[in-house]
Design an enzyme around this catalytic site. Structure first.
Site, PDB file in Angstrom:
ATOM      1  N   HIS A 229      -8.634   1.185  -3.460  1.00 55.04           N
ATOM      2  CA  HIS A 229      -9.527   0.957  -2.319  1.00 55.04           C
ATOM      3  C   HIS A 229     -10.164   2.292  -1.935  1.00 55.04           C
ATOM      4  O   HIS A 229      -9.500   3.155  -1.366  1.00 55.04           O
ATOM      5  CB  HIS A 229      -8.664   0.371  -1.178  1.00 55.04           C
ATOM      6  CG  HIS A 229      -9.406   0.134   0.096  1.00 55.04           C
ATOM      7  ND1 HIS A 229      -8.742  -0.115   1.286  1.00 55.04           N
ATOM      8  CD2 HIS A 229     -10.733   0.104   0.390  1.00 55.04           C
ATOM      9  CE1 HIS A 229      -9.639  -0.303   2.247  1.00 55.04           C
ATOM     10  NE2 HIS A 229     -10.845  -0.154   1.737  1.00 55.04           N
TER      11      HIS A 229
ATOM     12  N   ASP B 200      -4.858   3.615  -1.483  1.00 53.88           N
ATOM     13  CA  ASP B 200      -5.869   3.913  -0.457  1.00 53.88           C
ATOM     14  C   ASP B 200      -6.394   5.328  -0.595  1.00 53.88           C
ATOM     15  O   ASP B 200      -5.660   6.294  -0.360  1.00 53.88           O
ATOM     16  CB  ASP B 200      -5.246   3.755   0.939  1.00 53.88           C
ATOM     17  CG  ASP B 200      -5.096   2.300   1.330  1.00 53.88           C
ATOM     18  OD1 ASP B 200      -6.091   1.570   1.234  1.00 53.88           O
ATOM     19  OD2 ASP B 200      -3.980   1.910   1.749  1.00 53.88           O
TER      20      ASP B 200
ATOM     21  N   MET C 287     -12.198   4.438   0.275  1.00 53.26           N
ATOM     22  CA  MET C 287     -12.796   4.618   1.611  1.00 53.26           C
ATOM     23  C   MET C 287     -13.473   5.982   1.601  1.00 53.26           C
ATOM     24  O   MET C 287     -13.028   6.932   2.244  1.00 53.26           O
ATOM     25  CB  MET C 287     -11.700   4.525   2.676  1.00 53.26           C
ATOM     26  CG  MET C 287     -11.194   3.105   2.878  1.00 53.26           C
ATOM     27  SD  MET C 287      -9.621   3.035   3.743  1.00 53.26           S
ATOM     28  CE  MET C 287      -8.516   3.246   2.357  1.00 53.26           C
TER      29      MET C 287
ATOM     30  N   HIS D 290      -1.454  -1.270  -4.114  1.00 56.37           N
ATOM     31  CA  HIS D 290      -2.687  -0.918  -3.404  1.00 56.37           C
ATOM     32  C   HIS D 290      -2.723   0.596  -3.176  1.00 56.37           C
ATOM     33  O   HIS D 290      -1.781   1.183  -2.653  1.00 56.37           O
ATOM     34  CB  HIS D 290      -2.726  -1.670  -2.075  1.00 56.37           C
ATOM     35  CG  HIS D 290      -4.013  -1.566  -1.336  1.00 56.37           C
ATOM     36  ND1 HIS D 290      -5.129  -2.299  -1.663  1.00 56.37           N
ATOM     37  CD2 HIS D 290      -4.381  -0.807  -0.273  1.00 56.37           C
ATOM     38  CE1 HIS D 290      -6.114  -2.013  -0.827  1.00 56.37           C
ATOM     39  NE2 HIS D 290      -5.686  -1.089   0.027  1.00 56.37           N
TER      40      HIS D 290
ATOM     41  N   MET E  99      -8.916   8.089   0.882  1.00 50.89           N
ATOM     42  CA  MET E  99      -9.698   8.430   2.091  1.00 50.89           C
ATOM     43  C   MET E  99     -10.198   9.864   1.977  1.00 50.89           C
ATOM     44  O   MET E  99      -9.438  10.757   1.601  1.00 50.89           O
ATOM     45  CB  MET E  99      -8.809   8.324   3.324  1.00 50.89           C
ATOM     46  CG  MET E  99      -8.169   6.973   3.513  1.00 50.89           C
ATOM     47  SD  MET E  99      -7.116   6.998   4.965  1.00 50.89           S
ATOM     48  CE  MET E  99      -6.454   5.336   4.920  1.00 50.89           C
TER      49      MET E  99
ATOM     50  N   ASP F 175      -6.624  -6.599   4.524  1.00 51.53           N
ATOM     51  CA  ASP F 175      -6.013  -5.270   4.564  1.00 51.53           C
ATOM     52  C   ASP F 175      -5.970  -4.726   5.987  1.00 51.53           C
ATOM     53  O   ASP F 175      -7.014  -4.496   6.596  1.00 51.53           O
ATOM     54  CB  ASP F 175      -6.845  -4.339   3.657  1.00 51.53           C
ATOM     55  CG  ASP F 175      -6.226  -2.963   3.481  1.00 51.53           C
ATOM     56  OD1 ASP F 175      -5.114  -2.734   3.980  1.00 51.53           O
ATOM     57  OD2 ASP F 175      -6.874  -2.124   2.827  1.00 51.53           O
TER      58      ASP F 175
ATOM     59  N   SER G 246       0.844  -1.206   0.000  1.00 50.05           N
ATOM     60  CA  SER G 246       0.000   0.000   0.000  1.00 50.05           C
ATOM     61  C   SER G 246       0.873   1.247   0.000  1.00 50.05           C
ATOM     62  O   SER G 246       1.674   1.455   0.912  1.00 50.05           O
ATOM     63  CB  SER G 246      -0.888   0.016   1.240  1.00 50.05           C
ATOM     64  OG  SER G 246      -1.440   1.314   1.373  1.00 50.05           O
TER      65      SER G 246
ATOM     66  N   MET H 267     -11.409  -6.039   5.845  1.00 53.32           N
ATOM     67  CA  MET H 267     -10.599  -5.119   6.648  1.00 53.32           C
ATOM     68  C   MET H 267     -10.231  -5.805   7.960  1.00 53.32           C
ATOM     69  O   MET H 267     -11.099  -6.275   8.692  1.00 53.32           O
ATOM     70  CB  MET H 267     -11.384  -3.835   6.975  1.00 53.32           C
ATOM     71  CG  MET H 267     -11.561  -2.851   5.840  1.00 53.32           C
ATOM     72  SD  MET H 267     -10.055  -2.284   5.009  1.00 53.32           S
ATOM     73  CE  MET H 267      -9.022  -1.716   6.354  1.00 53.32           C
TER      74      MET H 267
HETATM   75  C1  DX5 Z   1      -6.185   1.252   6.141  1.00 48.51           C
HETATM   76  C2  DX5 Z   1      -5.853   1.065   4.685  1.00 48.51           C
HETATM   77  C3  DX5 Z   1      -4.754   0.104   4.492  1.00 48.51           C
HETATM   78  C4  DX5 Z   1      -3.428   0.568   5.059  1.00 48.51           C
HETATM   79  C5  DX5 Z   1      -2.761  -0.651   5.625  1.00 48.51           C
HETATM   80  O1  DX5 Z   1      -7.299   2.034   6.282  1.00 48.51           O
HETATM   81  O2  DX5 Z   1      -6.964   0.596   3.957  1.00 48.51           O
HETATM   82  O3  DX5 Z   1      -4.593  -0.290   3.135  1.00 48.51           O
HETATM   83  O4  DX5 Z   1      -2.599   1.174   4.103  1.00 48.51           O
HETATM   84  O5  DX5 Z   1      -1.669  -0.259   6.354  1.00 48.51           O
HETATM   85  P1  DX5 Z   1      -0.883  -1.245   7.322  1.00 48.51           P
HETATM   86  O6  DX5 Z   1      -0.384  -2.376   6.492  1.00 48.51           O
HETATM   87  O7  DX5 Z   1       0.195  -0.366   7.878  1.00 48.51           O
HETATM   88  O8  DX5 Z   1      -1.876  -1.693   8.375  1.00 48.51           O
HETATM   89 ZN    ZN Z   2      -6.562  -0.318   1.857  1.00 47.76          ZN
END
Ligand code: DX5
Ligand code: ZN
Length: 219
Positions: A65, A34, A67, A32, A36, A174, A7, A136
């Site tokens: 992904h 992310d 969010m 990956h 947000m 994840d 990620s 998750m």
């Molecule tokens: C969390 C994200 C993950 C995050 C994982 O909300 O969706 O993809 O990057 O990070 P680690 O591997 O540090 O838990």
């Molecule tokens: Zn993620």
């Protein structure tokens, strides 16, 4: 053996090209990404231009992904920004079936993510339409959190549902993934392991990706 999806949330954003080129050279299978929005989760990461910039240098498929609330508004933009897999949250979609069809029409692979409190059984009627289910293993919003142990049970149950329905969607995990839990995650049916801080906080990220993959090989 499972696939690995580092990620870039944990990458050095001022050296994103360098970090993506490291992933290109590694044994990783996906990148990956992310996203947000500060609404669905209590944190803001980055958006469409950064996804586009990552895509410019990436030689592995982008696993995006989302969010975010109302993901339908941005599906096309993320597809244009290079998303190969687009994953939306079950908890963010009122008309999930419509959202999944839209992702397919755009030519991307549809994924649905479940927060730690959401039972896998709620996906029964949408599973045949999915390419991926993301479980998750932390509450979404931040990297570097502790892995939630109940995840193994959820993945095993989902794997059982997959077999019973004769389906072939991928199961992705994840949050809090490391060499401590990679083997067991693989054993219970996980196809793709996302890892952020474990990879990017390591002295040797390239070797760490190889170690994660190796851990799932013996499983
Ligand atoms: C969390 C994200 C993950 C995050 C994982 O909300 O969706 O993809 O990057 O990070 P680690 O591997 O540090 O838990
Ligand atoms: Zn993620």
């Amino acid at each position: 053996m499972s696939s690995i999806a580092p990620s870039i949330l944990a990458a050095d954003f001022a050296n994103l090209q360098r970090d993506i080129e490291m992933i290109n050279r590694s044994e990783a299978d996906y990148i990956h990404v992310d996203i947000m929005d500060g609404m669905f989760v209590p944190n803001i990461s980055f958006g469409i231009p950064v996804c586009e910039a990552a895509h410019k240098h990436a030689q592995k498929p982008l696993d995006v992904h989302l969010m975010i609330v109302e993901p339908d508004r941005y599906l096309e933009a993320f597809r244009k920004a290079g998303a190969h897999i687009i994953t939306v949250h079950y908890e963010a979609c009122t008309h999930l079936h419509r959202t999944v069809q839209h992702i397919k029409e755009l030519g991307a692979l549809p994924g649905v993510a479940l927060n730690p409190h959401t039972p896998v059984e709620l996906l029964t009627d949408i599973l045949p339409d999915l390419s991926l289910v993301l479980i998750m293993s932390v509450n979404p919003g931040f990297g570097g959190q502790k892995f939630i142990e109940n995840t193994y049970r959820k993945i095993a149950k989902l794997d059982q549902m997959r077999k019973e329905q004769g389906l072939d969607f991928m199961i992705e995990v994840d949050g809090g993934v490391s060499t401590q839990n990679a083997a067991r995650l693989s054993q219970v049916g996980t196809d793709v392991l996302v890892a952020g801080s474990f990879v990017f906080n390591a002295e040797e990220p390239l070797a760490t990706i190889a170690e994660l993959k190796q851990a799932t090989r013996v499983a």
